[in-house]
Design a protein around this motif. Structure first.
Motif, short mmCIF file in Angstrom:
data_model
loop_
_atom_site.label_atom_id
_atom_site.label_comp_id
_atom_site.label_asym_id
_atom_site.label_seq_id
_atom_site.Cartn_x
_atom_site.Cartn_y
_atom_site.Cartn_z
N GLY A 145 0.77 -1.48 0.00
CA GLY A 145 -0.53 -0.15 0.49
C GLY A 145 1.23 1.53 0.13
N GLU A 146 0.33 2.31 0.54
CA GLU A 146 1.17 3.58 0.59
C GLU A 146 1.29 4.22 1.68
N THR A 147 2.04 4.52 2.37
CA THR A 147 1.94 5.99 3.48
C THR A 147 1.22 6.65 3.59
N ASN A 148 0.77 7.36 4.24
CA ASN A 148 -0.02 8.35 4.41
C ASN A 148 -0.14 9.93 3.40
N LYS A 149 1.59 9.91 3.09
CA LYS A 149 2.49 10.81 1.98
C LYS A 149 2.23 9.94 1.55
N GLY A 150 1.45 9.06 0.86
CA GLY A 150 1.77 8.69 -0.62
C GLY A 150 2.89 8.12 -1.31
N SER A 151 3.99 7.66 -0.90
CA SER A 151 4.82 6.78 -0.50
C SER A 151 4.52 5.22 -0.78
N LEU A 152 5.06 4.68 -1.71
CA LEU A 152 4.69 3.42 -1.51
C LEU A 152 5.08 2.40 -0.34
N ARG A 153 4.62 1.52 0.20
CA ARG A 153 5.29 1.34 1.64
C ARG A 153 5.85 -0.17 1.85
N LEU A 154 7.45 -0.57 1.55
CA LEU A 154 8.56 -1.59 1.64
C LEU A 154 8.26 -2.29 -0.08
N PRO A 155 7.84 -0.93 -0.96
CA PRO A 155 8.39 -1.98 -2.24
C PRO A 155 9.57 -3.16 -2.69
N LYS A 156 8.81 -4.10 -3.80
CA LYS A 156 9.53 -4.81 -4.83
C LYS A 156 9.63 -4.60 -6.03
N VAL A 157 11.13 -4.34 -6.78
CA VAL A 157 10.63 -4.99 -8.15
C VAL A 157 10.20 -6.45 -8.19
N LEU A 158 9.67 -6.88 -9.47
CA LEU A 158 8.84 -8.08 -10.06
C LEU A 158 9.74 -7.71 -11.46
N GLU A 159 8.78 -9.06 -12.20
CA GLU A 159 9.42 -8.77 -13.63
C GLU A 159 9.27 -7.78 -14.07
N GLU A 160 9.76 -7.62 -15.11
CA GLU A 160 9.85 -6.37 -16.09
C GLU A 160 8.84 -6.56 -17.48
N ARG A 161 8.00 -5.55 -17.45
CA ARG A 161 6.53 -6.02 -18.07
C ARG A 161 7.12 -5.76 -20.03
N ILE A 162 7.46 -6.60 -20.62
CA ILE A 162 8.15 -6.59 -21.80
C ILE A 162 6.99 -6.10 -22.73
N ASP A 163 5.58 -6.26 -22.56
CA ASP A 163 4.87 -5.46 -22.80
C ASP A 163 4.47 -3.91 -22.74
N LYS A 164 4.48 -3.54 -22.34
CA LYS A 164 4.70 -2.04 -22.13
C LYS A 164 5.98 -1.04 -22.29
N SER A 165 5.90 0.22 -22.39
CA SER A 165 6.64 0.94 -23.10
C SER A 165 6.47 2.01 -21.71
N ILE A 166 5.47 2.15 -21.78
CA ILE A 166 4.86 2.89 -20.82
C ILE A 166 4.83 2.94 -19.23
N GLN A 167 4.93 3.79 -18.46
CA GLN A 167 4.73 3.72 -17.29
C GLN A 167 3.24 3.96 -16.69
N ASP A 168 2.95 3.68 -15.88
CA ASP A 168 1.40 3.77 -15.37
C ASP A 168 1.48 5.05 -14.50
#
Length: 299
Positions: A275-298
């Motif tokens: 989830g997000e902290t109350n300031k909008g930062s990601l809480r304990l982020p982890k990188v999973l797989e590369e999205r080879i089907d996407k070239s533009i982020q959310d």
């Protein structure tokens, strides 16, 4: 100081030590089991000893509450014991509640916040031990027996956490999905053999609501120690903030080496967080797989 409080200050590991769902091998889960709601609050160990009440944090320190815990929860006649639960204040996030009860808090709370704590606080109980456990007397009761002790208390402001007896993984998944739809933080899965000695076991599992976003990699940070020379974390931008996220499950040394040679900058990766902290930062982020089907982020 209470001898029990002194014991907890020296043994903060007394609190439940959950295995994260991401580290679970489903075939090792034990059924039947108890599925419980994970509330968006702070863990509290409520000690009752000789008519004295103490609210202890996971770090073994006494919470700094604006009002006596027995007055907040209206539990003046509670029998001696160690009650473990999750303390929430309605309409406040875990981060906000943590700030209110922080043992090291210096700033005085406003009268409005004090009233909010008095009116809207609840301690959802999920375990109980006799005081004799700190003297090395093993509590041989099963979890279901300890849970029944809590149910018999029938406390309005310290109820038992919502619990369902589940016979299978399918039953548990249905319970988990239903609770997320109802707005819960997540769920806990417990076998009948859980005790203070249960450490990150498949008998005691925490499964929280993950946030998943696809983000463009902006930079690389090298790993340290045995991962020196390999990618340690990736740089991303989310809601106006730059942050590094460690590589998550599945990124062994060979895949990190491939990432070195492939240059991940400019590529899009799936990043998960609690989830997000109350300031909008990601809480304990982890990188999973590369999205080879996407070239533009959310966005």
């Amino acid at each position: 100081m209470s001898r029990v409080v002194e014991f907890l200050s020296k043994n903060p590991e007394f609190f439940p030590k959950y295995r994260a769902w991401k580290d679970v091998t489903e075939s090792k889960l034990k059924f039947p089991a108890f599925a419980q709601v994970k509330y968006d609050g702070v863990n509290m160990c409520l000690v009752v000893e000789d008519s004295n009440f103490y609210a202890i944090s996971r770090q073994g320190k006494e919470f700094k509450l604006p009002i006596k815990i027995e007055d907040i929860l209206k539990i003046g006649n509670l029998c001696d014991g160690i009650y473990i639960g999750e303390f929430i204040v309605s309409n406040l996030s875990c981060a906000e509640v943590s700030g209110i009860v922080n043992p090291n808090r210096v700033k005085e709370l406003s009268a409005d916040v004090e009233q909010l704590v008095r009116r809207e606080s609840t301690l959802y109980l999920f375990d109980f031990y006799n005081l004799s456990i700190i003297d090395g007397v093993k509590d041989n009761r099963t979890y279901s027996q300890r849970l029944n002790t809590l149910y018999r208390l029938n406390l309005v402001k310290a109820p038992v956490a919502q619990t369902l007896y589940v016979e299978s993984l399918e039953d548990y998944n249905d319970f988990h999905d239903e609770q997320l739809l109802l707005g819960a933080e997540g769920t806990i899965l417990k076998s009948d053999d859980v005790s203070p000695d249960t450490v990150r076991s498949h008998s005691l599992v925490k499964r929280v609501k993950d946030l998943s976003v696809d983000l463009e990699c902006l930079g690389i940070k090298e790993g340290e120690g045995k991962r020196e020379g390999l990618v340690g974390s990736l740089l991303f931008h989310y809601k106006g903030r730059d942050f590094y996220a460690d590589l998550g499950k599945g990124w062994d040394d060979s895949k990190r080496a491939e990432l070195n040679s492939d240059n991940p900058i400019g590529k899009v990766f799936r990043v998960t967080a609690l989830g997000e902290t109350n300031k909008g930062s990601l809480r304990l982020p982890k990188v999973l797989e590369e999205r080879i089907d996407k070239s533009i982020q959310d966005t």
